[in-house]
Design an enzyme around this catalytic site. Structure first.
Site, mmCIF file in Angstrom:
data_model
loop_
_atom_site.group_PDB
_atom_site.id
_atom_site.type_symbol
_atom_site.label_atom_id
_atom_site.label_comp_id
_atom_site.label_asym_id
_atom_site.label_seq_id
_atom_site.Cartn_x
_atom_site.Cartn_y
_atom_site.Cartn_z
ATOM 1 N N ASP A 232 76.824 44.428 57.664
ATOM 2 C CA ASP A 232 78.171 43.924 57.688
ATOM 3 C C ASP A 232 78.036 43.039 56.377
ATOM 4 O O ASP A 232 77.236 42.015 56.421
ATOM 5 C CB ASP A 232 78.474 43.255 58.919
ATOM 6 C CG ASP A 232 79.715 42.637 59.150
ATOM 7 O OD1 ASP A 232 80.872 43.394 59.219
ATOM 8 O OD2 ASP A 232 79.794 41.494 59.046
ATOM 9 N N GLU A 305 78.058 46.991 53.563
ATOM 10 C CA GLU A 305 79.823 46.813 53.189
ATOM 11 C C GLU A 305 79.459 45.981 52.084
ATOM 12 O O GLU A 305 79.238 44.933 52.118
ATOM 13 C CB GLU A 305 80.194 46.178 54.587
ATOM 14 C CG GLU A 305 81.791 45.950 54.450
ATOM 15 C CD GLU A 305 82.534 45.232 55.174
ATOM 16 O OE1 GLU A 305 83.533 45.275 55.957
ATOM 17 O OE2 GLU A 305 81.658 44.081 55.486
HETATM 18 C C1 NOJ Z 1 83.205 42.958 58.272
HETATM 19 C C2 NOJ Z 1 83.552 43.731 59.638
HETATM 20 O O1 NOJ Z 1 83.985 45.057 59.182
HETATM 21 C C3 NOJ Z 1 84.953 43.093 60.239
HETATM 22 O O2 NOJ Z 1 85.126 43.888 61.236
HETATM 23 C C4 NOJ Z 1 84.264 41.756 60.689
HETATM 24 O O3 NOJ Z 1 85.466 41.038 61.258
HETATM 25 C C5 NOJ Z 1 83.741 41.045 59.547
HETATM 26 N N1 NOJ Z 1 83.066 41.784 58.886
HETATM 27 C C6 NOJ Z 1 82.945 39.784 60.210
HETATM 28 O O4 NOJ Z 1 81.820 40.074 60.837
#
Ligand code: NOJ
Length: 586
Positions: A232, A305
């Protein structure tokens, strides 16, 4: 193939035309499992509720493994299932080693992994390294400056307010969910950094103890049998260091909005895409590879991500000496497209990945996730199958967010029903711009109560109204449903060596017509797409002079009236508005 490409380029140069023409990423017949995999993102809270509390859970997922098998999934990535106060629905973790009770137990997870394995499915977990919940023991210990935890988070004194009153934050940085990225802690008498909600404190990656602890987290879940991780929020892992006087640099104004609380108010040159982040990703890759070397088994994969520019995303793959993430997510089909998109936009967004990807790496294609509006709402339901066709036919791995195979559209979530912090931190006038709730509504299994998701009187988010017609049960029965088209695409992908190893070429033939061709040893598959609302007649031998005069239809979207297996004259193909079709060289 080389000579075919050369001939073609010569013809096109004569026509003063541009065409992407490239060899495949790795010319080998046997690829590793993840290179051609169909990844499927499950948002556990909304997938299947097994105990009637209105919230999806692990046993719910286990009960639907057959469905994953039916749609040809290789590996399912579960959004966070760890212990959490659920401020950001699991992305605020209070214990990285425990399961959130409303989702189940460790034994439920072990059971899920074992059953999945029996079916030949892999399970991937979400690793959230950037921050921990302020309910996490680590944070509580850090607040108390307990030994070993003093610098687990990013703390700073801030500054005295010359006008008196509350101290001023260390910099002008803004969090993702509106407002300052610094929060005062009255017990420790310092500010802590939070790039997301106030309750999501940023871990300090300049502290080796944090780096070690987070590797321990990875190994803990690998021991449980997971096949890898989606990582993430990677671009925000590190921030710039303070200067010699201890001052963090302010970020410049972006000039794109006057809303001072909006994350977009600043250009994030000090809080995103810092060089140290790359090395951290490479270290995590080493954890995966070491684990496989010691324990055997299949490659443990890292999907990361990265909403970041190509100059930062591409090195995530690694460099000439060090391996990085297997698949840094390619979000171009999200960030570079918009409603009313043209074929030329498709050409640009696809090229922007394939042209910049380092040699020998594997591409991947994503059109939706739990942070974005539904693909079918973003681009229009007309393009639902088309986007799935692209994702399945472009070279590399495909990633599907739950429900994209059904053509699910956004739910309508009122201000009163909103639960996403990105929405709730705003106000009733502007929340729709920020909310992520619409794409997180319960999965649509049938047209019965709660779309078959739950027996509860109320589900955690309301259902999207479209469930009455857009659902697994009904779509299974209709030969030309989004679901059956998706299944046909996955089948084709699984059987086709050409789609796994073939070369690719793609081009916008006009504003509305896009063509993708995959070739291997004289075999060819052509995807023809009309993104426009008017009919069009095209000659695809203009695109590839080596195509035969006739081709056969293979898979059509719901806008096509053609039947499967009919012969088409390649020199004169009539496409209806929004028609997309896959043609095979006969
Ligand atoms: C990216 C995640 O996909 C999202 O849903 C989240 O709010 C943020 N990172 C914080 O972890």
């Amino acid at each position: 193939m080389g000579s075919v490409c050369l001939t073609l380029i010569a013809v096109l140069l004569l026509k003063n035309s541009v065409l992407a023409c490239k060899a495949p990423d790795v010319v080998e017949s046997e690829k590793d499992w993840w290179q051609t995999a169909q990844f499927y993102q499950i948002y556990p809270r909304s997938f299947m509720d097994s105990n009637g509390d209105g919230i999806g859970d692990i046993n719910g997922i286990t009960s639907k493994l057959d469905y994953l098998k039916e749609i040809g999934v290789t590996a399912a990535w579960l959004s966070p299932i760890f212990k959490s106060p659920m401020v950001d629905f699991g992305y605020d973790i209070s214990s990285f080693y425990e399961i959130q009770p409303e989702y189940g137990t460790i034994d439920d997870l072990k059971n899920l992994i074992a059953k999945a394995k029996n079916l030949g499915l892999k399970i991937i977990l979400d690793f959230v390294p950037n921050h921990a919940s302020t309910e996490n023991e680590w944070f509580k210990k850090s607040v108390k400056r307990e030994k070993g935890f003093e610098d687990f988070f990013v703390w700073h004194d801030g500054y005295e307010n010359p006008n008196g009153g509350k101290r001023l934050p260390p910099s002008n940085w803004i969090q993702a969910f509106r407002g300052s990225a610094w929060e005062w802690n009255d017990e420790r008498k310092q500010f802590y950094l939070h790039q997301f909600a106030v309750q999501q404190a940023d871990l300090n990656y300049r502290n080796p103890l944090v780096v070690e602890e987070m590797k321990r987290v990875l190994r803990y879940w690998l021991d449980m049998g997971v096949a890898g991780f989606r990582i993430d929020a990677v671009p925000v892992l590190f921030e710039a260091l303070p200067d010699s006087s201890g001052r963090y640099p302010d970020e410049p104004l972006s000039g794109t909005t006057n809303d001072k609380d909006d994350h977009d108010y600043l250009t994030h040159i000090y809080t995103e895409n810092q060089p140290e982040t790359l090395d951290m990703v490479y270290q995590w890759r080493t954890v995966m590879d070491d684990y496989q070397r010691i324990h055997g088994g299949d490659t443990r994969v890292l999907l990361i991500e990265t909403y970041a520019p190509a100059w930062f995303t591409m090195p995530m793959y690694g460099n000439s000496t060090t391996k990085g993430a297997h698949l840094p997510f390619n979000f171009n089909l999200i960030t570079m497209l918009h409603k009313g998109l043209k074929a030329t936009d498709l050409e640009k967004s696809i090229g922007a990945w394939l042209d910049k990807m380092p040699a020998g790496r594997t591409a991947n294609w994503v059109t939706g996730n739990h942070d974005q509006r539904r693909t079918a709402s973003r681009y229009g339901i007309e393009l639902a199958d088309t986007m799935n066709m692209l994702v399945m036919m472009l070279p590399g791995a495909s990633i599907t967010y739950q429900g994209e195979e059904l053509g699910m559209i956004d739910g309508e979530i009122s201000w009163a029903d909103s639960v996403d912090p990105a929405a709730c931190n705003s106000n009733p006038q502007i929340y729709e711009k920020f909310t992520r709730d619409p794409s997180r509504t319960p999965f649509q299994w049938s047209n019965s109560k709660n779309a078959g998701f739950s027996t509860a009187a109320k589900t955690w988010l309301p259902l999207a109204a479209a469930y009455e017609t857009t659902n697994v049960e009904d779509e299974r029965k209709s030969p030309k449903s989004h679901l059956n088209i998706y299944k046909a695409l996955v089948n084709l992908r699984k059987q086709s060596k050409l789609l796994k190893n073939g070369t690719y070429r793609f081009k916008a033939l006009s504003d509305s017509i896009f063509v993708l061709e995959r070739s291997l040893n004289g075999e060819k598959l052509v995807l023809l797409v009309n993104v426009g609302n008017s009919a069009s007649t095209i000659n695809i031998r203009d695109f590839d002079v080596t195509l035969p005069e006739t081709m056969k239809t293979s898979i059509m979207n719901v806008y096509s009236t053609k039947s499967e297996g009919i012969t088409i004259q390649a020199g004169r193909i009539e496409l209806s508005p929004y028609e997309s079709l896959v043609l095979v060289k006969t």
